[in-house]
Design a protein around this motif. Structure first.
Motif, PDB file in Angstrom:
ATOM      1  N   SER A 121       0.836  -1.197   0.000  1.00  0.00           N
ATOM      2  CA  SER A 121       0.000   0.000   0.000  1.00  0.00           C
ATOM      3  C   SER A 121       0.875   1.253   0.000  1.00  0.00           C
ATOM      4  O   SER A 121       1.951   1.278   0.597  1.00  0.00           O
ATOM      5  CB  SER A 121      -0.921   0.001   1.220  1.00  0.00           C
ATOM      6  OG  SER A 121      -1.582   1.237   1.347  1.00  0.00           O
ATOM      7  N   LYS A 122       0.386   2.298  -0.648  1.00  0.00           N
ATOM      8  CA  LYS A 122       1.097   3.572  -0.665  1.00  0.00           C
ATOM      9  C   LYS A 122       0.800   4.413   0.577  1.00  0.00           C
ATOM     10  O   LYS A 122       1.584   5.318   0.907  1.00  0.00           O
ATOM     11  CB  LYS A 122       0.709   4.380  -1.908  1.00  0.00           C
ATOM     12  CG  LYS A 122       0.952   3.651  -3.220  1.00  0.00           C
ATOM     13  CD  LYS A 122       0.416   4.453  -4.385  1.00  0.00           C
ATOM     14  CE  LYS A 122       0.572   3.708  -5.697  1.00  0.00           C
ATOM     15  NZ  LYS A 122       0.026   4.465  -6.858  1.00  0.00           N
ATOM     16  N   ASN A 123      -0.309   4.126   1.251  1.00  0.00           N
ATOM     17  CA  ASN A 123      -0.776   4.990   2.329  1.00  0.00           C
ATOM     18  C   ASN A 123      -0.491   4.448   3.722  1.00  0.00           C
ATOM     19  O   ASN A 123      -0.294   5.220   4.653  1.00  0.00           O
ATOM     20  CB  ASN A 123      -2.284   5.235   2.184  1.00  0.00           C
ATOM     21  CG  ASN A 123      -2.645   5.785   0.814  1.00  0.00           C
ATOM     22  OD1 ASN A 123      -1.819   6.425   0.159  1.00  0.00           O
ATOM     23  ND2 ASN A 123      -3.867   5.539   0.377  1.00  0.00           N
TER      24      ASN A 123
ATOM     25  N   GLU B 158       0.920  -1.725   4.903  1.00  0.00           N
ATOM     26  CA  GLU B 158       0.220  -2.974   4.639  1.00  0.00           C
ATOM     27  C   GLU B 158       0.507  -3.395   3.199  1.00  0.00           C
ATOM     28  O   GLU B 158       0.995  -2.602   2.390  1.00  0.00           O
ATOM     29  CB  GLU B 158      -1.291  -2.817   4.847  1.00  0.00           C
ATOM     30  CG  GLU B 158      -1.694  -2.465   6.264  1.00  0.00           C
ATOM     31  CD  GLU B 158      -3.190  -2.262   6.410  1.00  0.00           C
ATOM     32  OE1 GLU B 158      -3.630  -1.949   7.533  1.00  0.00           O
ATOM     33  OE2 GLU B 158      -3.916  -2.401   5.399  1.00  0.00           O
TER      34      GLU B 158
ATOM     35  N   VAL C  78      -1.030  -6.308  -0.067  1.00  0.00           N
ATOM     36  CA  VAL C  78      -2.099  -7.176  -0.525  1.00  0.00           C
ATOM     37  C   VAL C  78      -1.486  -8.284  -1.358  1.00  0.00           C
ATOM     38  O   VAL C  78      -0.504  -8.083  -2.079  1.00  0.00           O
ATOM     39  CB  VAL C  78      -3.152  -6.382  -1.343  1.00  0.00           C
ATOM     40  CG1 VAL C  78      -2.520  -5.730  -2.558  1.00  0.00           C
ATOM     41  CG2 VAL C  78      -4.319  -7.271  -1.740  1.00  0.00           C
TER      42      VAL C  78
ATOM     43  N   CYS D 264      -5.467  -8.898   2.566  1.00  0.00           N
ATOM     44  CA  CYS D 264      -4.751  -7.703   3.003  1.00  0.00           C
ATOM     45  C   CYS D 264      -4.037  -8.025   4.305  1.00  0.00           C
ATOM     46  O   CYS D 264      -4.652  -8.563   5.233  1.00  0.00           O
ATOM     47  CB  CYS D 264      -5.726  -6.534   3.199  1.00  0.00           C
ATOM     48  SG  CYS D 264      -6.523  -5.966   1.674  1.00  0.00           S
TER      49      CYS D 264
ATOM     50  N   MET E 227      -3.154  -1.242  -8.892  1.00  0.00           N
ATOM     51  CA  MET E 227      -3.601  -0.306  -7.866  1.00  0.00           C
ATOM     52  C   MET E 227      -3.839   1.065  -8.469  1.00  0.00           C
ATOM     53  O   MET E 227      -3.108   1.499  -9.360  1.00  0.00           O
ATOM     54  CB  MET E 227      -2.560  -0.212  -6.740  1.00  0.00           C
ATOM     55  CG  MET E 227      -2.964   0.687  -5.580  1.00  0.00           C
ATOM     56  SD  MET E 227      -1.715   0.739  -4.277  1.00  0.00           S
ATOM     57  CE  MET E 227      -1.831  -0.935  -3.652  1.00  0.00           C
TER      58      MET E 227
ATOM     59  N   GLY F 201      -3.948   5.010  -4.307  1.00  0.00           N
ATOM     60  CA  GLY F 201      -3.615   3.946  -3.373  1.00  0.00           C
ATOM     61  C   GLY F 201      -4.772   3.380  -2.595  1.00  0.00           C
ATOM     62  O   GLY F 201      -4.555   2.542  -1.711  1.00  0.00           O
ATOM     63  N   GLU F 202      -6.001   3.755  -2.902  1.00  0.00           N
ATOM     64  CA  GLU F 202      -7.158   3.268  -2.154  1.00  0.00           C
ATOM     65  C   GLU F 202      -7.784   2.029  -2.786  1.00  0.00           C
ATOM     66  O   GLU F 202      -8.244   1.131  -2.074  1.00  0.00           O
ATOM     67  CB  GLU F 202      -8.224   4.363  -2.053  1.00  0.00           C
ATOM     68  CG  GLU F 202      -7.766   5.620  -1.341  1.00  0.00           C
ATOM     69  CD  GLU F 202      -8.849   6.669  -1.298  1.00  0.00           C
ATOM     70  OE1 GLU F 202     -10.049   6.294  -1.346  1.00  0.00           O
ATOM     71  OE2 GLU F 202      -8.522   7.864  -1.244  1.00  0.00           O
TER      72      GLU F 202
ATOM     73  N   ILE G  42      -7.912  -1.295  -5.473  1.00  0.00           N
ATOM     74  CA  ILE G  42      -7.180  -2.299  -6.243  1.00  0.00           C
ATOM     75  C   ILE G  42      -8.155  -2.961  -7.199  1.00  0.00           C
ATOM     76  O   ILE G  42      -9.362  -3.034  -6.945  1.00  0.00           O
ATOM     77  CB  ILE G  42      -6.519  -3.359  -5.338  1.00  0.00           C
ATOM     78  CG1 ILE G  42      -7.584  -4.118  -4.528  1.00  0.00           C
ATOM     79  CG2 ILE G  42      -5.481  -2.726  -4.423  1.00  0.00           C
ATOM     80  CD1 ILE G  42      -7.038  -5.306  -3.752  1.00  0.00           C
TER      81      ILE G  42
ATOM     82  N   PHE H  52      -7.679  -0.123   0.842  1.00  0.00           N
ATOM     83  CA  PHE H  52      -6.821   0.642   1.732  1.00  0.00           C
ATOM     84  C   PHE H  52      -7.450   1.999   2.042  1.00  0.00           C
ATOM     85  O   PHE H  52      -8.244   2.517   1.253  1.00  0.00           O
ATOM     86  CB  PHE H  52      -5.437   0.834   1.110  1.00  0.00           C
ATOM     87  CG  PHE H  52      -4.718  -0.463   0.862  1.00  0.00           C
ATOM     88  CD1 PHE H  52      -4.279  -1.237   1.919  1.00  0.00           C
ATOM     89  CD2 PHE H  52      -4.491  -0.913  -0.431  1.00  0.00           C
ATOM     90  CE1 PHE H  52      -3.623  -2.435   1.691  1.00  0.00           C
ATOM     91  CE2 PHE H  52      -3.838  -2.103  -0.664  1.00  0.00           C
ATOM     92  CZ  PHE H  52      -3.396  -2.870   0.401  1.00  0.00           C
TER      93      PHE H  52
ATOM     94  N   LYS I 112      -5.055   8.448   2.261  1.00  0.00           N
ATOM     95  CA  LYS I 112      -3.966   9.143   2.932  1.00  0.00           C
ATOM     96  C   LYS I 112      -4.406  10.570   3.203  1.00  0.00           C
ATOM     97  O   LYS I 112      -4.650  11.348   2.277  1.00  0.00           O
ATOM     98  CB  LYS I 112      -2.708   9.112   2.069  1.00  0.00           C
ATOM     99  CG  LYS I 112      -1.446   9.510   2.812  1.00  0.00           C
ATOM    100  CD  LYS I 112      -0.215   9.217   1.987  1.00  0.00           C
ATOM    101  CE  LYS I 112       1.064   9.492   2.758  1.00  0.00           C
ATOM    102  NZ  LYS I 112       2.277   9.180   1.971  1.00  0.00           N
TER     103      LYS I 112
END
Length: 520
Positions: free
Chosen positions: A436-438, A441, A443, A455, A479, A483-484, A486, A501, A504
């Motif tokens: 994840s970018k934010n 975590e 996936v 996740c 993604m 970043g939210e 997928i 996710f 941010k």
């Protein structure tokens, strides 16, 4: 013998006159015994009569003892009022008494007692930390309503519950200290980002499902990618389609016809050019705005199943076991890596673009560095093909990889020390990995035998959620730029969009082109 008998009767604490034995025993006064001991003669005792008398006295003593017990049972309250200590003796008949009646006889005047070590908390031993927690959180009293004990040295609550401060002041300080530490830890944890992220609601149903007919069910291919301009590219057989997240419009981008087949595709960091690897070993570069092919890169003798594009370098991995580095600006090759014994099925640049990770069907994971033909690191812990590769944007040098059906593990490596950090057995084929970018975590998507999407938290390696829905291997993953979201593709010929996710809140610019800034 007569003297022993009298002593035995006197030990019963019963007032019995010695005169009743005068007809059988001759007991002289003490003075007379001393002065005329040589003249006095004791009379012989009839043994049979003596036994009957002893039996009679035993019956009388028993009756008098029962009478004394009845008198003691009838006057406990009177003695307690006078400040005397009353010790309760249970009934010999074995009859049970209620707790309320039993503890009434345990009332002791504390002023006349000397304080003993630990006596202040003697009766609070039944108060557990769980009871205190219930009282603090739910407002429940420490004592059960069914036990209304009237003893002074026991916890007793009236109808009106006292304040929490007064109640807690009577509890063992050791229990209170542990309880307070738990309360403080709970407050700190609930205010942390980890708690907020762990408490977020993740829908287990995709918010969008798109049909993808003729989406290839091939583990070694990479057929979807999401650009920084929020455009999703999907390869269906020999055609490439574009789906715009802004208006949900689907556009047919290119078609290779019956001459070739699409095996891989990837967007450049700017999101305006698309590279497509074909079954013939060529790499075609298209311009999105013009929807026109602008360049063809050659060099492979077999299909190109994996691509990775950094700022200025496009890498292609082929079934011919080689990795070729291209410079699209100069339209030439800048390098070539050879080390795998079988097909190269996974390629990923590190966020700083200094290292390139490659996975092959030979169960090997290599880390390459620009300007060197020798791998920087070689990892051979996997027991199956390594297609799933992901670099962490939150920790420098952290590389994760996943193995195929015979391996089923996700492993984490430190490429700076070339050491394995951790690993976990997922129980099924690992097809894709992505951090994840934010949040910290990642996936993973899986194939045989559950076809799930999971996740995970890192480094705890705990499952945040498991998403089900695909009926075939989840072979493809991409993604969104923020970043939210997928998107997953599977052999069931569907694309499913998931809100995996959190958003941010404060987006910070990242000094790498591989991780584009947010578009919102």
């Amino acid at each position: 013998m007569s003297t022993n008998t009298v002593k035995m009767l006197q030990q019963r604490n019963i007032d019995i006159e010695v005169s009743c034995f005068e007809d059988k025993l001759q007991i002289s006064p003490s003075k007379q015994n001393k002065e005329n001991s040589h003249l006095s003669k004791s009379k012989t005792c009839d043994m049979s009569d003596l036994v009957r008398l002893l039996h009679k006295v035993d019956i009388q003593s028993t009756q008098q003892g029962d009478q004394i017990e009845q008198e003691q049972d009838s006057t406990p309250k009177k003695q307690m009022q006078q400040g005397k200590t009353c010790r309760y003796i249970p009934l010999r008949s074995g009859q049970k008494q209620s707790l309320n009646e039993e503890f009434q006889y345990r009332e002791i005047e504390e002023e006349n007692q000397e304080p003993q070590k630990g006596s202040d908390y003697k009766d609070q031993g039944n108060v557990t930390l769980k009871d205190i927690y219930k009282m603090h959180v739910f407002g429940q009293p420490l004592q059960s309503e069914q036990l209304q004990w009237e003893s002074k040295n026991l916890l007793h609550f009236a109808d009106n519950t006292p304040s929490k401060r007064k109640i807690l002041s009577d509890i063992n300080p050791a229990i209170l200290e542990t309880y307070q530490n738990l309360i403080d830890y709970r407050e700190q944890y609930q205010n942390s980002q980890d708690y907020q992220f762990s408490q977020r609601k993740i829908s287990k149903v995709p918010f969008k499902v798109l049909d993808a007919p003729q989406l290839q069910d091939d583990f070694y291919l990479n057929l979807i990618d999401w650009s920084s301009q929020n455009v999703l590219s999907v390869a269906l057989s020999s055609c490439v389609y574009l789906w715009s997240a802004y208006n949900n419009r689907v556009t047919k981008f290119c078609d290779f016809g019956n001459n070739d087949m699409v095996c891989s595709l990837i967007w450049n960091p700017q999101g305006n050019q698309l590279a497509i690897g074909t079954g013939s070993g060529e790499v075609h570069i298209y311009d999105q705005e013009k929807m026109k092919r602008i360049q063809i890169l050659e060099g492979h003798s077999a299909r190109v199943g994996s691509l990775a594009w950094s700022a200025n370098t496009l890498c292609s991995g082929s079934k011919d076991r080689s990795i070729i580095l291209h410079d699209p600006r100069q339209k030439r090759q800048t390098g070539k890596f050879e080390g795998h014994k079988q097909e190269v099925c996974g390629l990923k640049w590190s966020p700083d673009e200094y290292q390139l990770a490659s996975g092959g069907n030979d169960n090997k994971l290599f880390v390459w560095r620009m300007g060197s033909q020798i791998p920087l690191a070689k990892f051979n812990q996997h027991q199956a093909a390594v297609k799933a590769i992901a670099w962490s944007p939150h920790r420098h040098g952290l590389l994760s990889s996943g193995g195929g059906t015979a391996d089923r593990t996700i492993r984490f490596f430190n490429t700076l020390t070339t050491q394995q950090l951790d690993w976990i057995d997922t129980g099924s084929q690992v097809c894709n990995l992505m951090f994840s970018k934010n949040v910290n975590e990642f996936v993973s998507t899986h194939g045989y035998s559950m076809n799930q999407i999971v996740c995970w938290k890192y480094p705890a390696l705990q499952k945040v959620t498991t998403l089900m829905g695909h009926t075939s291997r989840v072979l493809f993953l991409a993604m969104s730029p923020d970043g939210e979201t997928i998107v997953t593709g599977a052999g069931d010929e569907t694309l499913r969009f998931w809100n995996a996710f959190p958003r941010k809140e404060q987006a910070q610019p990242i000094n790498t082109v591989l991780l584009p800034q947010m578009i919102r």
